[in-house]
Design a protein around this motif. Sequence first.
Motif, PDB file in Angstrom:
ATOM      1  N   TYR A  24       0.861  -1.082  -0.060  1.00  0.00           N
ATOM      2  CA  TYR A  24       0.031   0.048   0.087  1.00  0.00           C
ATOM      3  C   TYR A  24       0.985   1.205   0.203  1.00  0.00           C
ATOM      4  N   CYS A  25       0.329   2.220  -0.624  1.00  0.00           N
ATOM      5  CA  CYS A  25       1.172   3.574  -0.746  1.00  0.00           C
ATOM      6  C   CYS A  25      -0.087   4.732  -0.139  1.00  0.00           C
ATOM      7  N   LEU A  26       0.451   5.500   0.774  1.00  0.00           N
ATOM      8  CA  LEU A  26      -0.439   6.540   1.070  1.00  0.00           C
ATOM      9  C   LEU A  26       0.289   7.738   1.506  1.00  0.00           C
ATOM     10  N   THR A  27      -0.578   8.712   1.549  1.00  0.00           N
ATOM     11  CA  THR A  27       0.292   9.820   1.944  1.00  0.00           C
ATOM     12  C   THR A  27       0.347   9.987   3.704  1.00  0.00           C
ATOM     13  N   ILE A  28       1.211  10.830   3.970  1.00  0.00           N
ATOM     14  CA  ILE A  28       1.623  10.647   5.629  1.00  0.00           C
ATOM     15  C   ILE A  28       0.084  11.245   6.276  1.00  0.00           C
ATOM     16  N   ASP A  29      -0.381  12.129   5.655  1.00  0.00           N
ATOM     17  CA  ASP A  29      -1.636  12.653   6.270  1.00  0.00           C
ATOM     18  C   ASP A  29      -2.726  11.861   6.248  1.00  0.00           C
ATOM     19  N   ARG A  30      -2.797  10.496   5.851  1.00  0.00           N
ATOM     20  CA  ARG A  30      -3.603   9.650   6.163  1.00  0.00           C
ATOM     21  C   ARG A  30      -3.022   8.295   6.879  1.00  0.00           C
ATOM     22  N   VAL A  31      -1.909   8.397   7.269  1.00  0.00           N
ATOM     23  CA  VAL A  31      -1.304   7.488   8.415  1.00  0.00           C
ATOM     24  C   VAL A  31      -1.554   8.109   9.720  1.00  0.00           C
ATOM     25  N   PRO A  32      -2.390   7.247  10.779  1.00  0.00           N
ATOM     26  CA  PRO A  32      -2.399   7.688  12.016  1.00  0.00           C
ATOM     27  C   PRO A  32      -1.184   8.188  12.632  1.00  0.00           C
ATOM     28  N   GLU A  33      -1.256   9.352  13.406  1.00  0.00           N
ATOM     29  CA  GLU A  33      -0.234   9.691  14.024  1.00  0.00           C
ATOM     30  C   GLU A  33       0.481   8.769  15.070  1.00  0.00           C
ATOM     31  N   ALA A  34      -0.161   7.731  15.557  1.00  0.00           N
ATOM     32  CA  ALA A  34       0.340   6.935  16.479  1.00  0.00           C
ATOM     33  C   ALA A  34       1.524   6.117  15.879  1.00  0.00           C
ATOM     34  N   LEU A  35       1.544   6.107  14.632  1.00  0.00           N
ATOM     35  CA  LEU A  35       2.529   5.397  13.557  1.00  0.00           C
ATOM     36  C   LEU A  35       3.508   6.139  13.425  1.00  0.00           C
ATOM     37  N   TRP A  36       3.751   7.435  13.413  1.00  0.00           N
ATOM     38  CA  TRP A  36       4.826   8.196  12.907  1.00  0.00           C
ATOM     39  C   TRP A  36       5.861   8.034  13.151  1.00  0.00           C
ATOM     40  N   ASP A  37       6.056   7.679  14.543  1.00  0.00           N
ATOM     41  CA  ASP A  37       7.605   7.495  15.156  1.00  0.00           C
ATOM     42  C   ASP A  37       8.293   6.300  14.311  1.00  0.00           C
ATOM     43  N   GLU A  38       7.289   5.175  14.094  1.00  0.00           N
ATOM     44  CA  GLU A  38       8.086   4.143  13.267  1.00  0.00           C
ATOM     45  C   GLU A  38       8.377   4.739  11.883  1.00  0.00           C
ATOM     46  N   VAL A  39       7.547   5.446  11.355  1.00  0.00           N
ATOM     47  CA  VAL A  39       7.875   6.045   9.945  1.00  0.00           C
ATOM     48  C   VAL A  39       9.244   6.699  10.096  1.00  0.00           C
ATOM     49  N   LEU A  64       6.740  15.964   9.479  1.00  0.00           N
ATOM     50  CA  LEU A  64       5.672  15.374   8.975  1.00  0.00           C
ATOM     51  C   LEU A  64       4.373  16.292   8.496  1.00  0.00           C
ATOM     52  N   ARG A  65       4.070  17.096   9.581  1.00  0.00           N
ATOM     53  CA  ARG A  65       2.876  17.875   9.453  1.00  0.00           C
ATOM     54  C   ARG A  65       3.240  18.951   8.207  1.00  0.00           C
ATOM     55  N   GLN A  66       4.660  19.386   8.162  1.00  0.00           N
ATOM     56  CA  GLN A  66       4.915  20.468   6.986  1.00  0.00           C
ATOM     57  C   GLN A  66       4.883  19.750   5.812  1.00  0.00           C
ATOM     58  N   HIS A  67       5.080  18.328   5.665  1.00  0.00           N
ATOM     59  CA  HIS A  67       5.008  17.728   4.488  1.00  0.00           C
ATOM     60  C   HIS A  67       3.878  16.598   4.491  1.00  0.00           C
ATOM     61  N   PRO A  68       2.703  16.805   4.498  1.00  0.00           N
ATOM     62  CA  PRO A  68       1.448  16.112   4.301  1.00  0.00           C
ATOM     63  C   PRO A  68       1.316  15.016   3.263  1.00  0.00           C
ATOM     64  N   THR A  69       1.965  15.355   2.349  1.00  0.00           N
ATOM     65  CA  THR A  69       1.899  14.506   0.980  1.00  0.00           C
ATOM     66  C   THR A  69       3.091  13.505   0.754  1.00  0.00           C
ATOM     67  N   LEU A  70       4.030  13.476   1.731  1.00  0.00           N
ATOM     68  CA  LEU A  70       5.007  12.372   1.475  1.00  0.00           C
ATOM     69  C   LEU A  70       4.428  10.995   1.681  1.00  0.00           C
ATOM     70  N   VAL A  71       4.743  10.197   0.637  1.00  0.00           N
ATOM     71  CA  VAL A  71       4.216   9.046   0.486  1.00  0.00           C
ATOM     72  C   VAL A  71       4.994   7.773   1.163  1.00  0.00           C
ATOM     73  N   VAL A  72       4.043   7.024   2.178  1.00  0.00           N
ATOM     74  CA  VAL A  72       4.609   5.788   2.893  1.00  0.00           C
ATOM     75  C   VAL A  72       4.504   4.476   2.053  1.00  0.00           C
ATOM     76  N   ASP A  73       5.304   4.072   1.653  1.00  0.00           N
ATOM     77  CA  ASP A  73       5.140   2.530   1.118  1.00  0.00           C
ATOM     78  C   ASP A  73       5.377   1.510   2.006  1.00  0.00           C
ATOM     79  N   THR A  74       4.473   0.442   2.226  1.00  0.00           N
ATOM     80  CA  THR A  74       4.385  -0.586   3.215  1.00  0.00           C
ATOM     81  C   THR A  74       5.388  -1.526   2.778  1.00  0.00           C
ATOM     82  N   ARG A  75       6.070  -1.544   1.781  1.00  0.00           N
ATOM     83  CA  ARG A  75       7.009  -2.575   1.119  1.00  0.00           C
ATOM     84  C   ARG A  75       8.088  -2.373   2.080  1.00  0.00           C
TER      85      ARG A  75
END
Length: 385
Positions: A24-39, A64-75
């Motif tokens: 899955y690929c999704l922008t960081i603004d759609r990732v729960p903030e509880a997972l941001w430290d792992e990212v 991350l708040r300043q760059h909300p469209t950075l894409v997280v790739d679960t791979r």
Amino acid sequence: FLAQVEDFQKRLFEKKKFVIRTEYCLTIDRVPEALWDEVLRNEAQLDEWRELYGVNPQPTKEFLRQHPTLVVDTRHFSEDFKWRLLAHFDDLDEALDGVLIKSENFQALNLLLEKYRGKVKCIYIDPPFNTGRDEFIYKDRYQHSSWLTMMSDRLSIAHPLLSEDGSIYVHIDYNEKERLRLLLDQFFIYQTEIIWRIGWVSGYKSAAEKYIRNHDTIYYYSKSDKPLFNKYYIPYPEGYKRRGAKQPQGPGYPLEDTWNCSEIDQLNSIQIMSFSKEKVGVEQLSQKNENLLERIIKTSTNEHDLVMDYFLGSGTTCAVAQKMRRKWCGIEMADYFDSVVLIRMKRVLYGDKYGISQQYNWRGGGFFKYLYLEQYEDTLNNLEL
């Protein structure tokens, strides 16, 4: 004996294939903030951001708040992280904007048939033109009968995928044009033949002692005799006047079935416009313009409708559908799936500024999944093992 072998191979080819990997690929603004430290601790993900977007990631949530469209790739993450991430979505299918599939397209369509039956509003395909040349990074040299069989098998599955008011557009040139129309007539209802003038002519091709070919054909067909059709107007350019110096009224010039054939309709191929920043950098791919797909999708869909392309190539259809807020599904079997298509969609989600981005005020954002299917060759290899 040969007939038995061929029948067995046919059954293997038509057998529904397993999904061997899903990411899955999704922008960081759609990732729960509880997972941001792992990212932020994932070096592979941070390296990808540096490479794709030219950013210098800082190990803070404020970055991350300043760059909300950075894409997280679960791979880049563990299976545990992936499932904890997905658990935050009550309806995953509804949350997803699109699906990319790396697979031979007949096998992918066969797998998708029941899930998407009657749900696809618009199909656009740009299949191999069967030019007989080997300059592309896909097969483009078939016997006419083999090419028609290949197309027939895939069109037969496309028909039940379309909604009752759905449309299909097939992009082709002179090599298979007449044979293709006879084939399309077997499955769909003819609407019109669109002539796309590719653009201005220059160079050695213009010196040939013959009429200079300068167009492609796009066949427009539908599933029923009443497809969804949003009338498309080209805005009048500033200072434009009709005959008799009259100022035109209304929303614009109504789109004809000849494109890029007048001063008011500018739609040159990006192969002609060598300076275009839309290009993905793969010369052997006959990449299509975003504004070409924009008028097709705008005419035959509304927001949130599903668009499909099962000869995806460089990924233009999915990129345009994302920017126009449509759902989408793209299928491509070539090895450049990872290096071209997937990378392009990650840049689209980040908010690329090219193509139709300015026209649609595109700022990025989104969520899609991509998956890899078991292939016919894999099935044979497993059988031998």
